[in-house]
Design a protein around this motif. Structure first.
Motif, mmCIF file in Angstrom:
data_model
loop_
_atom_site.group_PDB
_atom_site.id
_atom_site.type_symbol
_atom_site.label_atom_id
_atom_site.label_comp_id
_atom_site.label_asym_id
_atom_site.label_seq_id
_atom_site.Cartn_x
_atom_site.Cartn_y
_atom_site.Cartn_z
ATOM 1 N N GLY A 28 -6.902 10.028 0.711
ATOM 2 C CA GLY A 28 -7.622 11.506 0.877
ATOM 3 C C GLY A 28 -6.786 12.590 1.083
ATOM 4 N N GLY A 29 -7.196 13.721 0.947
ATOM 5 C CA GLY A 29 -6.681 15.052 1.001
ATOM 6 C C GLY A 29 -5.295 15.114 0.401
ATOM 7 N N ILE A 30 -4.251 15.985 1.281
ATOM 8 C CA ILE A 30 -3.124 16.291 0.727
ATOM 9 C C ILE A 30 -2.318 15.038 0.503
ATOM 10 N N ILE A 31 -2.472 13.681 1.095
ATOM 11 C CA ILE A 31 -1.766 12.628 1.195
ATOM 12 C C ILE A 31 -1.778 12.118 -0.253
ATOM 13 N N SER A 32 -2.799 12.212 -1.113
ATOM 14 C CA SER A 32 -3.030 11.820 -2.303
ATOM 15 C C SER A 32 -2.062 12.558 -3.223
ATOM 16 N N ARG A 33 -1.433 13.571 -2.897
ATOM 17 C CA ARG A 33 -0.718 14.012 -3.646
ATOM 18 C C ARG A 33 0.764 13.747 -3.615
ATOM 19 N N LEU A 34 1.067 12.960 -2.582
ATOM 20 C CA LEU A 34 2.412 12.077 -2.461
ATOM 21 C C LEU A 34 2.810 11.170 -3.454
ATOM 22 N N THR A 35 3.884 10.991 -3.681
ATOM 23 C CA THR A 35 4.230 9.788 -4.780
ATOM 24 C C THR A 35 4.027 8.663 -4.083
ATOM 25 N N TRP A 36 4.191 7.520 -4.439
ATOM 26 C CA TRP A 36 4.077 6.185 -4.010
ATOM 27 C C TRP A 36 5.192 6.036 -2.853
ATOM 28 N N LYS A 37 6.413 6.451 -3.132
ATOM 29 C CA LYS A 37 7.509 6.324 -2.437
ATOM 30 C C LYS A 37 7.432 7.060 -1.117
ATOM 31 N N GLN A 38 7.051 8.564 -1.503
ATOM 32 C CA GLN A 38 6.707 9.273 -0.370
ATOM 33 C C GLN A 38 5.772 8.488 0.602
ATOM 34 N N HIS A 39 4.690 8.095 -0.037
ATOM 35 C CA HIS A 39 3.679 7.737 1.031
ATOM 36 C C HIS A 39 3.890 6.353 1.755
ATOM 37 N N LEU A 40 5.057 5.430 1.091
ATOM 38 C CA LEU A 40 5.525 4.672 1.646
ATOM 39 C C LEU A 40 6.194 4.816 3.042
ATOM 40 N N PHE A 41 7.115 5.824 3.035
ATOM 41 C CA PHE A 41 7.785 6.502 3.981
ATOM 42 C C PHE A 41 7.147 6.964 5.107
ATOM 43 N N VAL A 42 5.926 7.854 4.821
ATOM 44 C CA VAL A 42 4.889 8.384 5.587
ATOM 45 C C VAL A 42 4.121 7.017 6.359
ATOM 46 N N ASN A 43 3.764 6.209 5.894
ATOM 47 C CA ASN A 43 3.310 5.040 6.502
ATOM 48 C C ASN A 43 4.219 3.958 7.583
ATOM 49 N N ALA A 44 5.294 4.207 6.857
ATOM 50 C CA ALA A 44 6.490 3.719 7.763
ATOM 51 C C ALA A 44 6.611 4.376 9.008
ATOM 52 N N PHE A 45 6.533 5.582 9.049
ATOM 53 C CA PHE A 45 6.602 6.438 9.983
ATOM 54 C C PHE A 45 5.491 6.253 10.984
ATOM 55 N N PHE A 46 4.223 6.317 10.710
ATOM 56 C CA PHE A 46 3.037 5.906 11.258
ATOM 57 C C PHE A 46 2.929 4.689 11.840
ATOM 58 N N ILE A 47 3.709 3.720 11.172
ATOM 59 C CA ILE A 47 3.658 2.108 11.720
ATOM 60 C C ILE A 47 4.372 2.174 12.980
ATOM 61 N N LEU A 48 5.684 2.913 12.875
ATOM 62 C CA LEU A 48 6.503 3.034 14.051
ATOM 63 C C LEU A 48 5.887 3.749 15.166
ATOM 64 N N LEU A 49 5.172 4.667 14.673
ATOM 65 C CA LEU A 49 4.681 5.760 15.708
ATOM 66 C C LEU A 49 3.613 4.876 16.564
ATOM 67 N N ALA A 50 2.811 3.987 15.825
ATOM 68 C CA ALA A 50 1.898 3.078 16.592
ATOM 69 C C ALA A 50 2.472 2.036 17.513
ATOM 70 N N ILE A 51 3.663 1.495 16.958
ATOM 71 C CA ILE A 51 4.228 0.568 18.016
ATOM 72 C C ILE A 51 4.967 1.319 19.049
ATOM 73 N N THR A 52 5.464 2.498 19.096
ATOM 74 C CA THR A 52 5.879 3.310 19.879
ATOM 75 C C THR A 52 4.665 3.515 20.898
ATOM 76 N N GLY A 53 3.694 4.038 20.463
ATOM 77 C CA GLY A 53 2.467 4.107 21.258
ATOM 78 C C GLY A 53 1.981 2.889 21.859
ATOM 79 N N ILE A 54 2.011 1.788 21.273
ATOM 80 C CA ILE A 54 1.687 0.776 22.283
ATOM 81 C C ILE A 54 2.761 0.345 23.287
ATOM 82 N N LEU A 55 4.228 0.357 22.939
ATOM 83 C CA LEU A 55 4.954 0.056 23.949
ATOM 84 C C LEU A 55 4.962 1.018 25.100
#
Lengths: 136, 156
Positions: free
Chosen positions: B110-137
């Motif tokens: 959805g939204g502007i995220i759909s304009r990212l390339t697959w590679k960029q999207h993967l980086f964004v997701n990796a960032f948010f996964i790390l963010l979620a892990i950081t939040g849990i810790l």
């Protein structure tokens, strides 16, 4: 109440951003559905790369809108759906799968030949034929 | 005193991380709600999801709303962070699948995220996964800080 502060900012931003986001038109390519033309459908028949017939269906704006010879029973390998970019419109003959996707070795479109039916084309040989089939 | 400061720091960061996820999930869910057709079109073309693309799209959007709500409420924030981690992991698996098998298809995001390339999207997701892990810790550390804090002494 302070515990909700950042969350509220997040909610407000999300609503604001989505409200002001222009609805994006995703350029969805036209799709062409080619179906396996068979007298008796069987796994061995569709896996036979040397004698595989694909019939051209109708152009669709998205996959899943064509009902042709596949009867819906065990027909996962019965059809392939390819984007417009993977097909070529040959004058006087009609829509064909591009040679690369048809498994041609690069010598052109010779591996796809029209059959007696105007809309049926034969795809002969090539590993990529199996590749397309495996995607379904 | 020190423990209280540390606790405050931890909880503030957790709140910021949760807010970022609220923003992400709510924004993408709202964008998909406004315009669900591109999402269902892409899902329809995937062999695994082509049977019921509308249902899958609705489930994904629903999960995003639920995750945003869980993150918004302080009491359920921990579950929200775990849900976010789960969702982001699921989306990353989906993106990896798309990158390998159908890279020519647009993203059903959805939204502007759909304009990212697959590679960029993967980086964004990796960032948010790390963010979620950081939040849990951080939330765990916060809980630990709560335990370490001495019980208040009441003089009568």
């Amino acid at each position: 109440m302070k515990k909700y502060l950042y969350g509220t900012v997040g909610v407000a931003l999300a609503i604001g951003l989505s409200a002001y986001s222009k609805p994006k038109k995703i350029a969805f390519p036209d799709w062409y559905r080619f179906q396996f033309i068979f007298s008796s459908y069987s796994q061995a028949a569709v896996e036979n790369e040397t004698v595989t017939f694909w019939g051209y269906g109708i152009p669709v704006s998205g996959p899943g809108q064509f009902s042709g010879t596949c009867d819906g029973t065990n027909d996962k390998a019965c059809e392939i759906i390819v984007p417009e970019t993977s097909t070529v419109n040959v004058s006087g003959i009609g829509r064909r799968i591009k040679s690369a996707q048809a498994g041609d070795n690069g010598s052109g479109l010779v591996s796809i030949t029209a059959t007696t039916n105007f809309f049926n084309y034969r795809v002969s040989g090539g590993a990529n034929v199996a590749g397309w089939m495996n995607k379904d | 005193m020190k423990s209280t400061t540390v606790k405050y720091k931890y909880s503030t960061w957790v709140e910021i991380i949760a807010a970022m996820f609220v923003l992400l999930f709510l924004y993408t869910a709202l964008a998909k709600t406004y315009q669900i057709t591109p999402t269902t079109n892409v899902l329809r073309s995937l062999p695994v999801l082509s049977e019921a693309p509308d249902t899958f799209a609705s489930i994904v959007v629903g999960m995003e709303y639920v995750a945003a709500l869980l993150l918004f409420i302080p009491k359920t924030r921990k579950i929200g962070l775990y849900s976010s981690l789960g969702l982001m992991t699921m989306f990353t698996i989906y993106i990896t699948y798309m990158m390998i098998f159908v890279p020519h298809l647009p993203c059903s995001c959805g939204g502007i995220i759909s304009r990212l390339t697959w590679k960029q999207h993967l980086f964004v997701n990796a960032f948010f996964i790390l963010l979620a892990i950081t939040g849990i810790l951080l939330m765990r550390q916060n809980g630990k800080a709560n335990q370490d804090e001495p019980l208040p002494v009441v003089y009568t």
